[in-house]
Design a protein around this motif. Sequence first.
Motif, PDB file in Angstrom:
ATOM      1  N   ALA A   1       0.834  -1.209   0.000  1.00 47.62           N
ATOM      2  CA  ALA A   1       0.000   0.000   0.000  1.00 47.62           C
ATOM      3  C   ALA A   1       0.864   1.254   0.000  1.00 47.62           C
ATOM      4  O   ALA A   1       0.587   2.206  -0.744  1.00 47.62           O
ATOM      5  CB  ALA A   1      -0.940  -0.005   1.207  1.00 47.62           C
ATOM      6  N   GLU A   2       1.924   1.254   0.804  1.00 46.88           N
ATOM      7  CA  GLU A   2       2.819   2.412   0.862  1.00 46.88           C
ATOM      8  C   GLU A   2       3.539   2.626  -0.465  1.00 46.88           C
ATOM      9  O   GLU A   2       3.653   3.758  -0.948  1.00 46.88           O
ATOM     10  CB  GLU A   2       3.828   2.248   1.996  1.00 46.88           C
ATOM     11  N   ALA A   3       4.021   1.548  -1.080  1.00 48.66           N
ATOM     12  CA  ALA A   3       4.756   1.658  -2.347  1.00 48.66           C
ATOM     13  C   ALA A   3       3.851   2.165  -3.467  1.00 48.66           C
ATOM     14  O   ALA A   3       4.249   3.042  -4.241  1.00 48.66           O
ATOM     15  CB  ALA A   3       5.363   0.310  -2.719  1.00 48.66           C
ATOM     16  N   VAL A   4       2.647   1.631  -3.548  1.00 46.46           N
ATOM     17  CA  VAL A   4       1.713   2.058  -4.596  1.00 46.46           C
ATOM     18  C   VAL A   4       1.262   3.488  -4.345  1.00 46.46           C
ATOM     19  O   VAL A   4       1.226   4.309  -5.265  1.00 46.46           O
ATOM     20  CB  VAL A   4       0.512   1.094  -4.688  1.00 46.46           C
ATOM     21  N   SER A   5       0.939   3.809  -3.095  1.00 49.02           N
ATOM     22  CA  SER A   5       0.494   5.162  -2.756  1.00 49.02           C
ATOM     23  C   SER A   5       1.543   6.210  -3.071  1.00 49.02           C
ATOM     24  O   SER A   5       1.224   7.328  -3.471  1.00 49.02           O
ATOM     25  CB  SER A   5       0.109   5.251  -1.275  1.00 49.02           C
ATOM     26  N   SER A   6       2.816   5.860  -2.898  1.00 47.50           N
ATOM     27  CA  SER A   6       3.887   6.825  -3.159  1.00 47.50           C
ATOM     28  C   SER A   6       4.262   6.876  -4.641  1.00 47.50           C
ATOM     29  O   SER A   6       5.094   7.688  -5.040  1.00 47.50           O
ATOM     30  CB  SER A   6       5.112   6.512  -2.300  1.00 47.50           C
ATOM     31  N   GLY A   7       3.665   6.014  -5.455  1.00 43.36           N
ATOM     32  CA  GLY A   7       3.887   6.063  -6.892  1.00 43.36           C
ATOM     33  C   GLY A   7       5.219   5.506  -7.357  1.00 43.36           C
ATOM     34  O   GLY A   7       5.762   5.929  -8.383  1.00 43.36           O
ATOM     35  N   GLU A   8       5.751   4.523  -6.623  1.00 39.07           N
ATOM     36  CA  GLU A   8       7.014   3.894  -7.025  1.00 39.07           C
ATOM     37  C   GLU A   8       6.928   3.438  -8.482  1.00 39.07           C
ATOM     38  O   GLU A   8       5.894   2.921  -8.906  1.00 39.07           O
ATOM     39  CB  GLU A   8       7.320   2.684  -6.146  1.00 39.07           C
ATOM     40  N   SER A   9       8.001   3.595  -9.235  1.00 35.18           N
ATOM     41  CA  SER A   9       7.980   3.205 -10.644  1.00 35.18           C
ATOM     42  C   SER A   9       8.063   1.690 -10.815  1.00 35.18           C
ATOM     43  O   SER A   9       7.481   1.137 -11.748  1.00 35.18           O
ATOM     44  CB  SER A   9       9.103   3.887 -11.418  1.00 35.18           C
ATOM     45  N   GLU A  10       8.787   1.013  -9.916  1.00 37.47           N
ATOM     46  CA  GLU A  10       8.857  -0.446  -9.939  1.00 37.47           C
ATOM     47  C   GLU A  10       8.753  -0.976  -8.510  1.00 37.47           C
ATOM     48  O   GLU A  10       9.332  -0.405  -7.593  1.00 37.47           O
ATOM     49  CB  GLU A  10      10.154  -0.952 -10.572  1.00 37.47           C
TER      50      GLU A  10
END
Length: 125
Positions: free
Chosen positions: A11-20
């Motif tokens: 959830a944190e990675a997707v919410s922060s817009g990580e590219s990969e």
Amino acid sequence: MVKVRNEKELAEAVSSGESEIEIEGNMKDVVFRIKAKGSVAWGVAIAAIGIAVVAVLASPTTAGISGAVGGTAAFAATATALGGTSIATSAIGIAVAAGGVSVLNKLREYDIKEQGPEHVILRKK
């Protein structure tokens, strides 16, 4: 690239817009199954997940997510749309960790770049 192993980290990675995002452990199977769902099933699931998230956030229990919504129609609809209770529990867990269902819609903005026996790598479209 960020590595994740659980609902909160995803959830944190997707919410922060990580590219990969590299997903390891059991979460890789959950994400693969979520990504494989078509638009109609996803529409049903996202509506039901929204109701389930409200139930969890309104009345958190020590039994966890499945205990809080396990007997509800929203959970049953989510499990049916996504293909199982473990997938539904994880999808709801991801949404609860992010504070809402928008994170699941953002997850759909990623493509599977690589899939292996131990991980899945997602790349933002």
